[in-house]
Scaffold this active site. Structure first.
Site, PDB file in Angstrom:
ATOM      1  N   CYS A 145      38.188 -92.329-114.242  1.00 43.79           N
ATOM      2  CA  CYS A 145      36.759 -92.392-114.567  1.00 43.79           C
ATOM      3  C   CYS A 145      36.192 -93.753-114.171  1.00 43.79           C
ATOM      4  O   CYS A 145      36.293 -94.722-114.928  1.00 43.79           O
ATOM      5  CB  CYS A 145      36.572 -92.130-116.062  1.00 43.79           C
ATOM      6  SG  CYS A 145      34.851 -92.218-116.564  1.00 43.79           S
ATOM      7  N   CYS A 148      33.652 -95.221-116.561  1.00 44.86           N
ATOM      8  CA  CYS A 148      34.179 -95.770-117.817  1.00 44.86           C
ATOM      9  C   CYS A 148      34.858 -97.125-117.574  1.00 44.86           C
ATOM     10  O   CYS A 148      34.770 -98.010-118.419  1.00 44.86           O
ATOM     11  CB  CYS A 148      35.215 -94.844-118.443  1.00 44.86           C
ATOM     12  SG  CYS A 148      34.809 -93.113-118.382  1.00 44.86           S
ATOM     13  N   ASP A 149      35.552 -97.269-116.454  1.00 42.90           N
ATOM     14  CA  ASP A 149      36.466 -98.402-116.318  1.00 42.90           C
ATOM     15  C   ASP A 149      36.107 -99.438-115.254  1.00 42.90           C
ATOM     16  O   ASP A 149      36.809-100.451-115.119  1.00 42.90           O
ATOM     17  CB  ASP A 149      37.893 -97.881-116.022  1.00 42.90           C
ATOM     18  CG  ASP A 149      38.414 -97.022-117.165  1.00 42.90           C
ATOM     19  OD1 ASP A 149      37.991 -97.252-118.303  1.00 42.90           O
ATOM     20  OD2 ASP A 149      39.232 -96.113-116.912  1.00 42.90           O
TER      21      ASP A 149
END
Ligand code: NAP
Length: 333
Positions: A145, A148-149
């Site tokens: 992701c 997200c990261d």
């Protein structure tokens, strides 16, 4: 006090509904809203509220919202359906069985839910590369992701993004704002992503596009230090020094669960639907990414629409059941 708590616990263990909706993404919420509008008692059961929207950042293509954070959109979906009294449970349905003319479902937490109709909107599960080092370094450089990261890779010398679809493009664009260099590795010579997203990636000065190439190994000691790649046309193998690998290669159906429901699928494992999102199992409908409808074009708007249509199908089905029970009726509507 304990008696009252005991009573509460028992009450939660058995739920009666008209429509049970499996899944927590846009299709599930679309189905829930329209079920509620048809005055059906709907229950949503989802392991992840938001589904794939949880991997998205800003949404720019949902009509009525020029820009909205995916998390905010999910919050609005949930609030909207709950305002109609729809129950949203964070749990996983592990089994659905036929009971009389309806169904009985069991969740992982042991709740039993009976329903006259079921709408399967479970979305897809993440694809994995299946190369050495992938599992080992999840959370230590391997991510599924980008949104997200990406921020964890601020000022990283180099990272790799794998894939050729919309997610990979969005990931590469985003990561180019954090890492000094981004390798975008795709197994074919052409991208399947929307042209506008490909153009954006190409406009970035620090993204190197590596085509016709696959990752064969992810290497490192405590965390990712590099990857081995192979060019499928020339056979050439080389190593790239990267501290992050973002695997954005899409999603696939949970074929085992679908099979357990007795649902007919296409050759790729997507649930076959027809008419108002009906499946081969009477009283069971499907919506969203898990269906064979509009495969290759998955959007929030298409999923919400399929959910709404599935709710309409469920309503017609339940009304038909009532008519069948009316003396003198043929049950045909
Ligand atoms: P996708 O469209 O299925 O693309 C997956 C990509 O990964 C493809 O390029 C595929 O290569 C590659 N791939 C698959 N398996 C692989 C493997 N084992 N090894 C190497 N490469 C592999 O998935 P996605 O990009 O995650 O998108 C999923 C859906 O969400 C799509 O419908 C997309 O349109 C939608 N989406 C939309 C937006 C947006 O509208 N802004 C953003 C994100 C996602 P091939 O091309 O060779 O098959």
């Amino acid at each position: 006090m304990s008696l009252r708590l005991g009573a509460l616990k028992r009450a939660e263990e058995k739920i009666s509904s008209d429509v049970l909706i499996l899944g927590g993404g846009p299709a599930a919420f679309g189905a829930a809203l329209y079920s509620a509008r048809y005055r059906l008692n709907a229950v949503v059961v989802a392991e992840s509220i938001g589904g794939q929207l949880n991997n998205a950042g800003e949404i720019e293509n949902y009509l009525g919202f020029e820009r909205i954070q995916a998390s905010e959109l999910v919050g609005r979906f949930k609030k909207h359906v709950e305002s109609y009294g729809v129950k949203v449970l964070q749990d996983r349905v592990i089994e659905v069985k036929r009971e009389g003319e309806g169904f009985i479902a069991t969740t992982r937490r042991g709740t039993k839910i009976d329903a006259k109709a079921v709408i399967v909107a479970i979305g897809l599960k993440r694809r994995v590369l299946g190369v050495p080092g992938e599992r080992e370094f999840v959370g230590r450089g391997v991510s599924y992701c980008s949104i997200c990261d990406a921020a964890f890779f601020k000022d990283a010398e180099a990272v790799a993004v794998v894939g050729g679809g919309d997610s990979a493009m969005e990931g590469a664009s985003l990561l180019s704002n954090f890492a000094k260099k981004v390798y975008l590795i795709h197994r074919r010579g052409e991208f399947r992503a929307q042209p506008i997203l490909v153009e954006e990636v190409k406009s970035k000065g620090n993204v190197e596009i590596v085509l016709d190439t696959v990752v064969t190994e992810i290497m490192g000691t405590k965390s990712v230090e590099g990857i081995k790649v192979r060019n499928l046309k020339t056979g050439e193998e080389r190593e790239l020094r990267v501290s992050g690998v973002f695997i954005e290669i899409g999603f696939e159906p949970d074929t085992q669960f679908i099979k357990s429901l007795g649902l007919e699928t296409d050759d790729y494992g997507f649930i076959k639907v027809h008419g108002y999102m009906e499946t081969n199992v009477k009283g069971m409908f499907a919506a969203g990414d898990i269906t064979d409808l509009w495969r290759g074009f998955r959007q929030v708007v298409t999923s919400v629409a399929q959910g709404a249509v599935a709710a309409h199908g469920a309503y017609r089905y339940i009304e038909g059941m009532k008519l069948k029970k009316t003396p003198g009726s043929t049950g045909q509507s």
